[in-house]
Design an enzyme around this catalytic site. Structure first.
Site, PDB file in Angstrom:
ATOM      1  CE  LYS A  27      -4.239   1.886   1.941  1.00 26.54           C
ATOM      2  NZ  LYS A  27      -5.317   1.572   3.272  1.00 26.54           N
ATOM      3  NE  ARG A  76     -20.888  -2.047   4.857  1.00 24.04           N
ATOM      4  CZ  ARG A  76     -19.609  -2.289   4.666  1.00 24.04           C
ATOM      5  NH1 ARG A  76     -19.001  -3.032   3.628  1.00 24.04           N
ATOM      6  NH2 ARG A  76     -18.641  -1.679   5.449  1.00 24.04           N
ATOM      7  CD  GLU A  99     -18.912  -2.032   8.471  1.00 23.48           C
ATOM      8  OE1 GLU A  99     -17.960  -1.321   7.797  1.00 23.48           O
ATOM      9  OE2 GLU A  99     -19.134  -3.120   7.810  1.00 23.48           O
TER      10      GLU A  99
END
Length: 649
Positions: A288, A404, A376
């Site tokens: 990343k 969600r 979540e």
């Protein structure tokens, strides 16, 4: 914005231009693409580190695949800036995330190369599986479908639901796992540790490929035999690799891990895999922030760093010492303060500890704060389990992401009325991240759920008091919503922690002609509007009430308001349909109050991206709109402006 030394990139508008290059020039193109992303984002902030990490993968996919006929389904679309630049939006990329400019995340509304909505995580495998099955049903065997999942999205439950069904229907789906050991903060959990250690036997893969091709050529390998052979081969491979492979345990062929930042090797691998029958997973290790040293060394900070000097890596943050704290920091500091007083308190977040400032508690009380990854629903149910057995969780989720976890909130928290505090950060219109990230549906979604207490603070002190109140005995499940960004109190935010009576609002100012009922921080804009009207000579006498609670409503206060005023204005930074204003309107109707209620809120459409002030204006809830509604002689809603909503640069 123009950039120098982009000799190859300047020649590319669409992937067909890219495919004219010899493969030997692709590393140079990747360097130019990375340079362009860095320079553009240095002046027009966005998601930097994630897109830098997949530059080689982006180039390789568009080089090998026949896009847009072939489908690339991105997961967590902040990886896709390079994809945008290579698919007809290079000259418009400087408008990314700006009002009227290109969207912050891939969207089929913007480009045929964007196959699906991907603002949230973990949906790519399910979507791509649907497309792959559709290709099979539509007799399009030459259409390749690729799901690109990464940045921690594999920890989301939907990803596993998709994986579990991949081998149940005939398809040739290719799943590419971009494994960079990160979500936004460093990825956590058993799945991430497993992926870091996962390896395979290269010799076995070569032998298997040769055997498969020979069996196909002789007509010995058909669909009826394939799954049985896959199971047998997986067992053999596990023995050779001394490791069980979770993907092959689901009858998904596994390849990797490979270096995801080697574009030439990626082209070779994709050419080998693209026409292979059956579902398969390509595991890539990427870095990343690849190619930009500051982002490689601090990927969390450089996920979305704001403006910066591309040459020195200095972030141009400006002096914020004289500005109010962000609401998230008030939350983080107050939670630690409360936890020191109440040993039952724990903190939970799904992959956003720095984004919601739970990292403050993680540093001071690491054994009492939990990052559960991009999950979540699990965050809520995990919190509910702790609450059931005596702890008091503060579960912090961005409002849009909490969508969600709706069933978990209903089934696992509300039914038992567990002592659990749900803190919805980023509530309301959040700005440049656009429609997928606006937290405007929570009030309307949760208001019908029994047992929930819904509240929203007008300022930082009210947030502290609501947090204190929520952790007191017998408060049940409490939802506190607050916005992204800074508060309004520069020096006096750290007020005394005092209980607020549940369901009680407060009068901010008295008036005689019209009453404005606000819910949450937008009440500060109401105050600005009233003060400006007074300065402009408006003679309308305006009362302002900060209702604080949407559920339960302050019925005693509503009784007194209805007795005094014939005209009431409600305002919220949330969807008008079914929201706080609807709750007030319902109460007035149920109690036969002859009061005209004008509701101000987000209209019944998705609001795109722009700055928060721009979007408040578009939605018709900014200071000017409030002033117009207060001073209008007509007892009707003033329609919000519609400019920019369909404009694309």
């Amino acid at each position: 914005m123009s950039t120098d030394n982009l000799e190859l990139l300047d020649k590319i508008q669409y992937p067909e231009d890219l495919r004219q290059l010899p493969v030997e020039q692709l590393p140079e193109l990747c360097a130019e693409l990375r340079q362009d992303i860095v320079k553009e984002l240095s002046v027009n902030p966005g998601h930097l580190a994630s897109s830098l990490g997949v530059v080689e993968l982006t180039v390789a996919m568009h080089y090998v695949l026949n896009t847009p006929y072939d489908r690339i389904v991105w997961d967590v679309g902040h990886q896709a800036y390079g994809h945008k630049i290579l698919t007809g939006r290079k000259d418009q990329f400087y408008t990314n995330r700006k009002l009227g400019g290109i969207r912050p995340f891939p969207s089929p509304k913007e480009s045929e190369y964007d196959t699906f909505t991907c603002g949230h995580a973990s949906n790519s495998i399910s979507v791509a599986l649907g497309m792959a099955v559709a290709a099979h049903k539509n007799n399009e065997p030459d259409r390749h479908v690729v799901a690109v999942i990464g940045d921690g999205a594999m920890s989301g439950g939907l990803a596993f639901e998709g994986l579990n069904n991949v081998s149940s229907s005939p398809n040739d789906l290719l799943i590419i796992l971009n494994d960079n050991d990160m979500s936004i903060d460093r990825a956590v959990g058993g799945m991430e540790k497993y992926l870091l250690n996962l390896d395979t036997n290269a010799t076995y893969n070569r032998l298997r490929d040769r055997a498969s091709k020979w069996l196909h050529s002789k007509g010995y390998l058909n669909d009826d035999r394939r799954k049985g052979l896959i199971r047998l081969n997986n067992a053999i491979k596990s023995a050779l690799a001394h490791q069980q492979n979770i993907f092959e345990g689901m009858n998904i062929r596994y390849f990797g891990p490979f270096d995801g930042n080697d574009v030439v090797e990626l082209v070779r691998i994709l050419n080998q895999l693209k026409d292979m029958r059956g579902p398969k997973l390509l595991h890539l290790h990427t870095v990343k922030g690849k190619g930009y040293k500051p982002a490689e060394e601090a990927a969390t900070i450089w996920h979305a760093p704001g403006k910066f000097d591309p040459d020195t890596g200095e972030r141009l943050t400006g002096d914020t010492s004289q500005q109010p704290l962000r609401y998230q920091d008030v939350f983080g500091r107050t939670l630690v303060e409360l936890a020191k007083q109440n040993p039952k308190i724990v903190g939970v977040t799904p992959a956003m500890p720095t984004g919601c400032s739970l990292d403050i508690m993680m540093q001071e009380m690491p054994d009492r704060a939990f990052d559960v990854g991009i999950a979540e629903g699990h965050a809520v149910t995990f919190s509910a389990g702790m609450a059931k057995d005596g702890l008091l969780p503060f579960c912090n989720i961005y409002s849009a992401f909490a969508q969600r976890a709706y069933d978990n909130i209903v089934h696992d928290a509300a039914i038992l009325n567990l002592p659990l505090v749900l803190c919805f950060d980023r509530a309301g219109l959040v700005g440049e991240d656009g429609a997928t990230h606006h937290g405007v549906l929570d009030i309307a979604a949760l208001r019908p759920v029994p047992n929930l207490t819904l509240c929203s603070p007008m300022d930082e002190c009210e947030l502290r008091r609501m947090m204190y109140t929520a952790q007191l005995p017998d408060k049940g499940t409490v939802v506190i919503r607050y916005p992204r960004g800074r508060g309004v109190r520069r020096d006096d935010w750290q007020c005394a922690l005092e209980e607020i009576p549940v369901g009680k609002g407060r009068c901010i100012r008295e008036g005689d002609d019209v009453a404005v009922l606000s819910y949450g921080p937008i009440g500060n804009d109401v105050e600005k509007a009233i003060e400006q009207l007074k300065a402009e000579g408006c003679t309308t006498s305006v009362a302002h009430y900060d209702m604080r609670f949407c559920k339960p409503l302050d019925e005693e206060l509503l009784q007194s308001i209805a007795a005094k005023f014939k005209r009431i204005i409600t305002i919220e930074d949330a969807q008008r349909t079914g929201g706080f204003g609807s709750a007030v309107l319902e109460w007035m109707s149920d109690n036969d109050k002859p009061v005209k209620v004008v509701r101000m809120g987000i209209p019944d459409r998705f609001i795109e991206h722009g700055t928060v002030p721009e979007l408040h204006h578009i939605a018709g809830i900014d200071v000017e709109a409030i002033k117009a509604q207060i001073s209008t002689p007509h007892h009707h809603n003033i329609s919000p402006p519609h400019q920019h909503q369909n404009k694309r640069i």
